[in-house]
Design an enzyme around this catalytic site. Structure first.
Site, PDB file in Angstrom:
ATOM      1  N   LYS A  75     -12.163 111.768 -37.514  1.00 48.28           N
ATOM      2  CA  LYS A  75     -12.582 111.139 -36.250  1.00 48.28           C
ATOM      3  C   LYS A  75     -14.101 110.984 -36.248  1.00 48.28           C
ATOM      4  CE  LYS A  75     -11.908 111.911 -31.215  1.00 48.28           C
ATOM      5  NZ  LYS A  75     -11.253 112.786 -30.219  1.00 48.28           N
ATOM      6  N   SER A 150      -8.165 110.715 -26.773  1.00 52.06           N
ATOM      7  CA  SER A 150      -9.236 109.946 -27.369  1.00 52.06           C
ATOM      8  C   SER A 150      -9.139 109.809 -28.885  1.00 52.06           C
ATOM      9  CB  SER A 150     -10.576 110.565 -26.997  1.00 52.06           C
ATOM     10  OG  SER A 150     -10.737 111.827 -27.632  1.00 52.06           O
ATOM     11  N   SER A 174      -6.658 115.321 -26.347  1.00 51.82           N
ATOM     12  CA  SER A 174      -7.006 114.146 -27.150  1.00 51.82           C
ATOM     13  C   SER A 174      -6.345 114.021 -28.499  1.00 51.82           C
ATOM     14  CB  SER A 174      -8.510 114.101 -27.359  1.00 51.82           C
ATOM     15  OG  SER A 174      -9.078 113.382 -26.307  1.00 51.82           O
TER      16      SER A 174
END
Ligand code: GLN
Length: 473
Positions: A75, A150, A174
């Site tokens: 990420k 997210s 997330s």
């Protein structure tokens, strides 16, 4: 066999080199990323050179970790030395970190091959994947639907097989929410199990490194490499990391799984309800004792989470003031530079949270919002503690529904997607989202929540569920 085990076998038998495997993934990403929006940055040279190193070590007969030579992705809120790290924000568009996050470094030391950096909601604030400042990451099962956030790119990359596994971050859900929407395993370990050093902060008291894999077994493998004390993060636990594979296949007979009534709300879609019942049937058939519970943590969690996380977020993100970190806008005074910089380079959701977070922290508001939220957080922790006197694990939905299409939700409605994931976050507990086995086309996830540092229980119950449903497939 898990995806990593299968690849490990092929690599060990030299049916395939890590270099070739990495090329396959890089080519697939190049073909598919424009429609999926999964990756923000690809690093082919680095990946191929890491793969080549592993191949050379394999030819020499050196002992290699099972993750050696396996392509993964990270990420884009983890610092990676010399590789752009943007947090999907224009604020960090030109940021090249001088160092690498501990968790990524540990994977690389085990021989991990990093393909690139994955899309997210800006600064990990969001639940849909739509708040990236660059482009949204969409759901590989249906491109009109959201990936969830997210860690949108983290879940989508594994779901679309554009990485064998990936790293995400989970502050309020997330990793688990997008994992549920994309049909992959999303693991949020205990707060402090993995070092946060090099993970760009959102809400420091809740931020955890998350893991996305296609199976529970692989999740255990990745956690084993990353977990454990780190002198660079004082909040990282010094507790020894257990062998997660010892007993991972031990029968579940007698294990007690709590089913809290408060998580089974009326707004659960009928397909989610049906899928969850099927999972419970599987556990029952494995000899698990299902214990009805009252666990009154859902109702207040969202409000508590938003007060605490926005307050911490506002404080953490105030470093992007045009002077210390990130982009800089013009201005005559430092105050003006800071204001213009935020105005120009942060997106709407980040600005909204910074504004409310700053308000919660104002002296006059502390007694109205922040302190009561802390008291409620303590109540949530105590409620889980009570529950774990009676049961070994808690079972819960991850989301109310399958991945929605990306239209027609207000900001507030999007924030409410996390109502079932924030309770474990506020209590710092480990929690996983595992895909339910259903015949429907869109994925649905269920959560298992364990006491602090009992990831081993999650892995055992998750792994045996997967084995059982694979057996009947
Ligand atoms: N969706 C939640 C939020 O927007 C959780 C985010 C996260 O876990 N990073 O705050």
């Amino acid at each position: 066999m898990s995806a990593v085990q299968q690849l490990y076998n092929r690599l060990s038998k030299k049916e395939l080199s890590s270099y070739e495997l990495t090329e396959v993934y890089l080519n697939r990403i190049t073909e598919e990323n424009s429609s999926l929006g999964t990756y923000l940055t690809l690093c082919p040279e680095k990946a191929l050179s890491q793969a080549k190193d592993v191949d050379i070590r394999r030819v020499k007969g050196e002992p290699l970790h099972p993750l050696a030579g396996i392509p993964m992705a990270v990420k884009d809120n983890f610092c990676t030395a010399g590789i752009p790290t943007t947090c999907a924000s224009r604020m960090l568009r030109d940021f090249l970190p001088p160092y690498t996050a501990t968790c990524v470094r540990r994977l690389e030391e085990a021989g991990g091959v990093m393909l690139g950096k994955l899309n997210l909601d800006e600064f990990a604030m969001g639940a849909t994947g739509e708040y990236s400042a660059y482009y949204p990451a969409v759901n590989p099962h249906d491109l009109d639907r959201m990936a969830g956030g997210s860690s949108s790119g983290s879940a989508a990359s594994v779901a679309a097989d554009l990485a064998v596994y990936s790293l995400g971050s989970d502050t309020g859900g997330s990793v688990r929410l997008p994992a549920s929407f994309c049909g992959v395993v999303g693991m949020k370990p205990t707060y402090g199990r993995i070092s946060r050093f090099g993970m760009i902060a959102f809400a420091s008291s809740l931020d955890t490194v998350g893991i996305v894999t296609s199976s529970v077994y692989d999740s255990a493998m990745v956690l084993s490499v990353m977990a454990g004390a780190d002198p660079l993060d004082a909040t990282c636990s010094t507790l020894p990391v257990p062998d997660y594979f010892h007993g991972i296949a031990a029968p579940l007979a007698g294990l007690r799984i709590g089913v809290p009534e408060e998580f089974f709300t009326e707004d659960l879609s009928s397909e989610v309800q049906k899928a969850l019942q099927t999972v419970l049937d599987v556990y029952r058939s494995l000899g698990v004792v299902l214990v009805p519970l009252s666990l009154p943590v859902v109702e207040d969690s969202l409000a508590v989470y938003h007060i605490l996380s926005s307050a911490e977020g506002a404080s953490n993100l105030s470093r992007y003031d045009g002077v210390r970190f990130g982009a800089r806008a013009a201005g005559k005074t430092s105050a003006e530079i800071a204001r213009n910089t935020g105005e120009q380079f942060f997106g709407g959701e980040v600005k909204a949270r910074m504004e409310s977070g700053a308000a919660y922290l104002e002296e006059a508001n502390m007694a109205i919002y922040y302190r009561p939220a802390q008291a409620k957080q303590q109540f949530i922790k105590d409620s889980f503690k009570d529950a774990f006197q009676k049961v070994d694990l808690v079972f819960a939905p991850t989301a109310t529904c399958v991945a929605p299409t990306s239209h027609g939700f207000t900001r507030g409605e999007k924030r409410a997607f996390d109502r079932f994931t924030v309770p474990a976050s506020l209590a710092g507990l480990p929690s996983v989202s595992i895909p339910c086995k259903t015949n429907d086309t869109l994925p649905i996830g269920f959560q298992l929540i364990a006491p602090h540092f009992r990831e081993d229980l999650i892995f055992r119950a998750g792994h045996l569920y997967e084995k059982e449903v694979a057996h009947h497939a």
